[in-house]
Design an enzyme around this catalytic site. Structure first.
Site, PDB file in Angstrom:
ATOM      1  N   SER A   1     -41.861  88.261 -29.490  1.00  0.00           N
ATOM      2  CA  SER A   1     -42.500  88.906 -30.638  1.00  0.00           C
ATOM      3  C   SER A   1     -43.899  88.375 -30.933  1.00  0.00           C
ATOM      4  O   SER A   1     -44.719  89.086 -31.505  1.00  0.00           O
ATOM      5  CB  SER A   1     -41.629  88.760 -31.891  1.00  0.00           C
ATOM      6  OG  SER A   1     -41.635  87.435 -32.363  1.00  0.00           O
TER       7      SER A   1
ATOM      8  N   LYS B   1     -43.657  84.537 -37.343  1.00  0.00           N
ATOM      9  CA  LYS B   1     -44.474  85.752 -37.458  1.00  0.00           C
ATOM     10  C   LYS B   1     -45.856  85.379 -37.980  1.00  0.00           C
ATOM     11  O   LYS B   1     -46.118  84.262 -38.384  1.00  0.00           O
ATOM     12  CB  LYS B   1     -43.817  86.761 -38.421  1.00  0.00           C
ATOM     13  CG  LYS B   1     -42.397  87.151 -38.063  1.00  0.00           C
ATOM     14  CD  LYS B   1     -42.303  87.918 -36.757  1.00  0.00           C
ATOM     15  CE  LYS B   1     -40.840  88.210 -36.389  1.00  0.00           C
ATOM     16  NZ  LYS B   1     -40.734  88.873 -35.070  1.00  0.00           N
TER      17      LYS B   1
END
Length: 642
Positions: free
Chosen positions: A519, A563
């Protein structure tokens, strides 16, 4: 230390000057509905949101507070005693088994077999039942320490080998040092060859290597031979893992390498070792049965205590009284503080410590999250006066906090009077007052326009680490330590307490993480990078868009995500719902108390596009420095997001 340094612009990290943020500093207590001072940013990656300023048209209010939202407790409504078969615990049988184990210890002493006695003590300690036999174990260890050590070696030379039995020499060393006896490291010189290296043939002795490895953790600074022992044993234990024929022994070795005996709570290790010991074909059935029954008996008591704590928490009903979000971590508080002492006789102490943790969690939130500076100064003054009838100047929420802390103290005082252990009560009260002063100082530092240096931050954050309160309260619940002399000594602020608080602060504010998955590619390698994390920026509200953060997954708080932070509360974000289509854009305003996060790989990232804005309280830390792989060693800047 390096992790903390990243937070402060005046400190050099790994030889690189930190660059100050181009975003103006914003106090964590005054961002509320303020318009964003930033201009629009258009990032270069498809998945990154476009952020626009002035999403909210509410005027500035200097008294506004930052809005935090914390993940709700996962234990609400859970009955820890449900399904417990307490009737199956035969306390009479437990007492009979205890007598049998005590006889085993006596027989080991009578047989004059120090190996047998030490091995039995080791197993009793690993199984978590040593608290039943403190006097017997102390007597055996004292005898062992008083034995002529040269005679010990003479009696234990292996008939067909040149060196002494490594397993038992290491075991003797470890058990005695654990009990506070000094044992010279010279005992290990017999295992070295003429080159002053450990004998190569020791590597074939799995039990010896494991025993040496565990003993090596009980060294003092400057004991080089113990450092060599740790390196030698670690190397060979790792090489043995794949070829051990005994599954129980392999499990024990792997567990020791992952979590050394000296670094794991006794109760947690006991649960692990019971299973390991059961698989050992040489296990003693009586000892095993006793360990299992005792574990279940104590576990049932712990479950009842957690239920009692949950009822107390529900009874004080802070959520409805305060009308704001704060950390509800009563079960976690018990799980952590119960490691101080798990024995049945310390039931009151465990409950007191868990309540202290929960109480100061919402007091800390009052200072960190939902209190304005004016409110907090009045709250701190109220604690210095310590008058429950003089709170008219406090706001409604601060009055609730003040009264609940006083109610908690009154409960402690009442229990101490009933138990005849009142010596520590004045010290405990004084520490609560001092703690409030320290928390207020910390708040004032966070409100400064200038970001503090590391030294300035530690000078105010270390005293507010709350450790002293836990130490004193734990002493108050230990009859043998609850004396005036102990509390007078503690009031002198000994170095062991100061450094313990410093260590607590450093461990709380820094960490390392190993990130896997695609990710965050290409910023982070999908095979896993080792990265330093600092936890101060989220706490002080000093995160900025572009920072890479760790957070708890909104749909599963047991999972941690990595993230990039793209939007704070009040920011307008525009993102692509489908990264393959430039026209699939959507715009929204990040709500109060939330942030917007996305992965750098738009094609393979579960992020805010999937679960929406994330509560600020789920943010754990900011990634700032990569230490592995070495080819990418260095600072993590905003990189591709720029």
């Amino acid at each position: 230390m390096a992790a903390l340094c990243s937070t402060f612009m005046s400190v050099r990290v790994f030889g690189n000057h930190l660059l100050p943020s181009s975003r103006p500093f914003i106090n964590p207590r005054s961002v509320g509905n303020l318009p964003s001072p930033r201009s629009a940013i258009t990032p270069g990656l498809k998945n990154v949101a476009t952020r626009c300023s002035n999403a909210n048209n509410v005027s500035s209010d200097a008294s506004a507070t930052q809005h935090f939202q914390f993940h709700p407790s996962v234990w609400d409504g859970y009955d820890f005693t449900a399904g417990c078969k307490s009737h199956l615990i035969d306390e009479w049988r437990l007492k009979d088994l205890k007598k049998e184990v005590k006889n085993m210890l006596s027989l080991a002493v009578v047989a004059a077999d120090s190996f047998q006695a030490l091995d039995l003590i080791d197993k009793i300690q690993r199984l978590g039942v040593a608290y039943h036999f403190k006097d017997e174990i102390e007597d055996i260890l004292q005898r062992t320490n008083n034995d002529d050590y040269s005679h010990f070696f003479d009696q234990n030379i292996r008939k067909q080998e040149e060196h002494v039995d490594l397993c038992y020499v290491s075991l003797r060393f470890r058990l005695l040092r654990q009990a506070g006896y000094y044992v010279s490291t010279d005992v290990f010189k017999k295992f070295k060859d003429e080159k002053r290296e450990f004998h190569a043939n020791l590597a074939s002795d799995v039990q010896g290597m494991l025993s040496l490895y565990e003993a090596s953790y009980l060294s003092f600074r400057g004991e080089d031979i113990m450092d060599e022992a740790m390196n030698f044993s670690t190397k060979h234990l790792n090489s043995m893992l794949t070829c051990l024929s005994s599954s129980s022994l392999a499990l024990q070795v792997q567990h020791a390498l992952t979590m050394p005996l000296q670094r794991i709570p006794e109760r947690v290790y006991a649960r692990h070792y019971i299973s390991v010991y059961e698989e050992d074909i040489s296990h003693n059935e009586t000892l095993l049965k006793f360990a299992k029954m005792d574990y279940n008996f104590v576990q049932l008591l712990h479950r009842k205590e957690i239920n009692e704590l949950q009822k107390w928490w529900k009874r004080i009903d802070l959520m409805s009284k305060l009308q704001c979000d704060f950390k509800n971590r009563v079960v976690e508080a018990y799980a952590i503080t119960s490691n101080i002492y798990f024995e049945p006789q310390y039931s009151q102490g465990r409950i007191h410590l868990a309540k202290l943790w929960a109480t100061f969690a919402y007091l800390d939130d009052a200072y960190d999250v939902f209190g304005s500076l004016d409110e907090l100064e009045l709250l701190c003054d109220a604690f210095q006066r310590w008058d429950a009838n003089s709170t008219i100047e406090l706001s409604d929420r601060m009055r609730v906090v003040f009264h609940e802390v006083l109610n908690f103290f009154n409960e402690i005082e009442k229990d101490m009077i009933e138990g005849g252990n009142v010596a520590g009560v004045p010290s405990f009260k004084e520490l609560i007052q001092v703690q409030n002063k320290d928390l207020l100082k910390e708040v004032k530092v966070t409100l400064l326009e200038k970001i503090p240096t590391l030294e300035d931050w530690l000078s105010v954050s270390v005293p507010s680490a709350v450790g002293s309160l836990f130490y004193v309260l734990s002493y108050m619940n230990s009859k043998e330590l609850a004396t005036k002399e102990v509390f007078d000594w503690f009031a002198t602020k000994p170095k062991v307490v100061i450094y313990s608080d410093l260590l607590t602060r450093l461990m709380a504010d820094t960490a390392s993480t190993k990130g896997y998955g695609p990710s965050m590619y290409p910023t982070l390698n999908s095979t896993g990078d080792v990265i330093l994390v600092e936890k101060i920026s989220p706490r002080l509200g000093k995160l900025v868009p572009g920072d890479i953060v760790t957070l708890k997954a909104p749909d599963n708080p047991t999972i941690f995500l990595t993230k990039r932070l793209l939007g704070l509360e009040g920011d307008q974000v525009t993102f692509l719902t489908d990264p393959h289509l430039e026209t699939s854009s959507k715009t929204l305003v990040v709500p109060k108390g939330h942030v917007w996060v996305q992965g750098d790989n738009p094609y393979n990232s579960k992020d805010s596009r999937y679960f929406g804005p994330v509560p600020y309280g789920l943010l754990e830390g900011k990634l700032f420095y990569r230490i592995w792989p070495l080819i990418d060693f260095g600072s993590l800047n905003q990189g591709l997001w720029k």
